[in-house]
Design a protein around this motif. Sequence first.
Motif, PDB file in Angstrom:
ATOM      1  N   LYS A 155      51.948 -38.218 -16.370  1.00 12.96           N
ATOM      2  CA  LYS A 155      50.802 -37.366 -16.935  1.00 12.96           C
ATOM      3  C   LYS A 155      49.496 -37.607 -15.929  1.00 12.96           C
ATOM      4  O   LYS A 155      49.442 -36.947 -15.470  1.00 12.96           O
ATOM      5  CB  LYS A 155      50.413 -38.019 -18.125  1.00 12.96           C
ATOM      6  CG  LYS A 155      48.527 -36.974 -18.621  1.00 12.96           C
ATOM      7  CD  LYS A 155      48.225 -37.219 -20.107  1.00 12.96           C
ATOM      8  CE  LYS A 155      49.096 -36.694 -21.368  1.00 12.96           C
ATOM      9  NZ  LYS A 155      48.650 -37.161 -22.415  1.00 12.96           N
ATOM     10  N   LEU A 156      49.255 -39.682 -15.721  1.00 11.82           N
ATOM     11  CA  LEU A 156      48.618 -39.868 -14.894  1.00 11.82           C
ATOM     12  C   LEU A 156      48.817 -39.258 -13.024  1.00 11.82           C
ATOM     13  O   LEU A 156      47.977 -39.053 -12.288  1.00 11.82           O
ATOM     14  CB  LEU A 156      48.905 -41.228 -14.406  1.00 11.82           C
ATOM     15  CG  LEU A 156      47.850 -41.858 -13.774  1.00 11.82           C
ATOM     16  CD1 LEU A 156      46.119 -41.834 -14.098  1.00 11.82           C
ATOM     17  CD2 LEU A 156      47.607 -43.602 -13.629  1.00 11.82           C
ATOM     18  N   GLU A 157      50.006 -39.387 -12.754  1.00  8.46           N
ATOM     19  CA  GLU A 157      50.854 -38.575 -11.987  1.00  8.46           C
ATOM     20  C   GLU A 157      50.706 -36.915 -11.553  1.00  8.46           C
ATOM     21  O   GLU A 157      49.981 -36.772 -10.198  1.00  8.46           O
ATOM     22  CB  GLU A 157      51.765 -39.274 -11.465  1.00  8.46           C
ATOM     23  CG  GLU A 157      52.581 -38.635 -10.014  1.00  8.46           C
ATOM     24  CD  GLU A 157      51.908 -39.050  -8.660  1.00  8.46           C
ATOM     25  OE1 GLU A 157      52.255 -39.116  -8.139  1.00  8.46           O
ATOM     26  OE2 GLU A 157      52.134 -40.532  -9.466  1.00  8.46           O
ATOM     27  N   ARG A 158      50.393 -36.296 -12.462  1.00 11.18           N
ATOM     28  CA  ARG A 158      49.911 -35.457 -12.129  1.00 11.18           C
ATOM     29  C   ARG A 158      48.741 -34.939 -12.120  1.00 11.18           C
ATOM     30  O   ARG A 158      48.372 -34.213 -11.477  1.00 11.18           O
ATOM     31  CB  ARG A 158      50.735 -34.290 -13.414  1.00 11.18           C
ATOM     32  CG  ARG A 158      51.856 -34.618 -13.916  1.00 11.18           C
ATOM     33  CD  ARG A 158      52.170 -32.978 -14.874  1.00 11.18           C
ATOM     34  NE  ARG A 158      51.784 -33.890 -16.289  1.00 11.18           N
ATOM     35  CZ  ARG A 158      52.547 -34.715 -16.847  1.00 11.18           C
ATOM     36  NH1 ARG A 158      53.637 -34.649 -16.778  1.00 11.18           N
ATOM     37  NH2 ARG A 158      52.261 -34.382 -17.945  1.00 11.18           N
ATOM     38  N   ARG A 159      48.461 -35.718 -13.537  1.00  6.59           N
ATOM     39  CA  ARG A 159      46.925 -35.049 -12.323  1.00  6.59           C
ATOM     40  C   ARG A 159      45.406 -35.899 -11.024  1.00  6.59           C
ATOM     41  O   ARG A 159      45.490 -35.736 -10.677  1.00  6.59           O
ATOM     42  CB  ARG A 159      45.578 -36.306 -13.647  1.00  6.59           C
ATOM     43  CG  ARG A 159      45.667 -35.330 -14.975  1.00  6.59           C
ATOM     44  CD  ARG A 159      45.102 -36.188 -15.596  1.00  6.59           C
ATOM     45  NE  ARG A 159      44.744 -36.003 -16.943  1.00  6.59           N
ATOM     46  CZ  ARG A 159      44.466 -36.238 -18.113  1.00  6.59           C
ATOM     47  NH1 ARG A 159      43.415 -37.797 -18.031  1.00  6.59           N
ATOM     48  NH2 ARG A 159      44.412 -36.500 -19.823  1.00  6.59           N
ATOM     49  N   THR A 160      46.934 -37.511 -10.502  1.00  2.32           N
ATOM     50  CA  THR A 160      46.111 -37.513  -9.350  1.00  2.32           C
ATOM     51  C   THR A 160      46.661 -36.301  -8.625  1.00  2.32           C
ATOM     52  O   THR A 160      45.708 -36.563  -7.460  1.00  2.32           O
ATOM     53  CB  THR A 160      46.640 -38.748  -8.968  1.00  2.32           C
ATOM     54  OG1 THR A 160      46.721 -39.896 -10.270  1.00  2.32           O
ATOM     55  CG2 THR A 160      47.226 -39.718  -7.567  1.00  2.32           C
ATOM     56  N   GLN A 161      48.104 -35.440  -8.153  1.00  5.10           N
ATOM     57  CA  GLN A 161      48.075 -34.803  -7.468  1.00  5.10           C
ATOM     58  C   GLN A 161      47.449 -33.940  -7.751  1.00  5.10           C
ATOM     59  O   GLN A 161      46.570 -32.970  -6.577  1.00  5.10           O
ATOM     60  CB  GLN A 161      49.764 -34.127  -7.907  1.00  5.10           C
ATOM     61  CG  GLN A 161      50.963 -35.264  -7.623  1.00  5.10           C
ATOM     62  CD  GLN A 161      50.860 -35.531  -6.444  1.00  5.10           C
ATOM     63  OE1 GLN A 161      50.161 -35.104  -5.466  1.00  5.10           O
ATOM     64  NE2 GLN A 161      51.224 -36.969  -5.976  1.00  5.10           N
ATOM     65  N   LYS A 162      46.741 -33.189  -8.537  1.00  8.97           N
ATOM     66  CA  LYS A 162      46.064 -32.096  -9.158  1.00  8.97           C
ATOM     67  C   LYS A 162      44.489 -32.593  -7.984  1.00  8.97           C
ATOM     68  O   LYS A 162      44.352 -31.800  -7.692  1.00  8.97           O
ATOM     69  CB  LYS A 162      45.926 -31.820  -9.880  1.00  8.97           C
ATOM     70  CG  LYS A 162      46.959 -30.584 -11.114  1.00  8.97           C
ATOM     71  CD  LYS A 162      47.083 -30.509 -12.705  1.00  8.97           C
ATOM     72  CE  LYS A 162      47.673 -30.135 -12.922  1.00  8.97           C
ATOM     73  NZ  LYS A 162      47.322 -29.519 -14.750  1.00  8.97           N
ATOM     74  N   ALA A 163      44.154 -33.929  -8.680  1.00  8.41           N
ATOM     75  CA  ALA A 163      42.751 -33.878  -7.987  1.00  8.41           C
ATOM     76  C   ALA A 163      43.153 -34.089  -6.318  1.00  8.41           C
ATOM     77  O   ALA A 163      42.244 -33.703  -5.708  1.00  8.41           O
ATOM     78  CB  ALA A 163      42.333 -35.898  -8.513  1.00  8.41           C
TER      79      ALA A 163
END
Length: 108
Positions: A73-81
Amino acid sequence: MLKRNLNMKFRNYLPHDKQLQEGKLAPPVLPQFDDPVAVAPPVSEKNEDPFLNIAPKKPNWDLRRDVQKKLDKLERRTQKAIYKLMEEQEKEKQSTEENSGNIAEDGN
């Protein structure tokens, strides 16, 4: 009375009487035992510390298993950011190019 001629044999006892000392036997000679295991020890290619094999090679595998969903989940959020920051930089770059283009046109 009849005298019996008894032959006494002493293996572990040394008698004090000189007549009885003649009956002392020599200690038995044991055959030489060749231990096949001790003769040729196994050839080991590596001299590793045996205590290294006790611990698992990846000691945090259970932690990573438990936290993997949160990491995804954190990886997806990082990619979006990161994508959002790139879009903002691209917009700023375009706006500065438009402003510099407008200033160049006004200057002529």
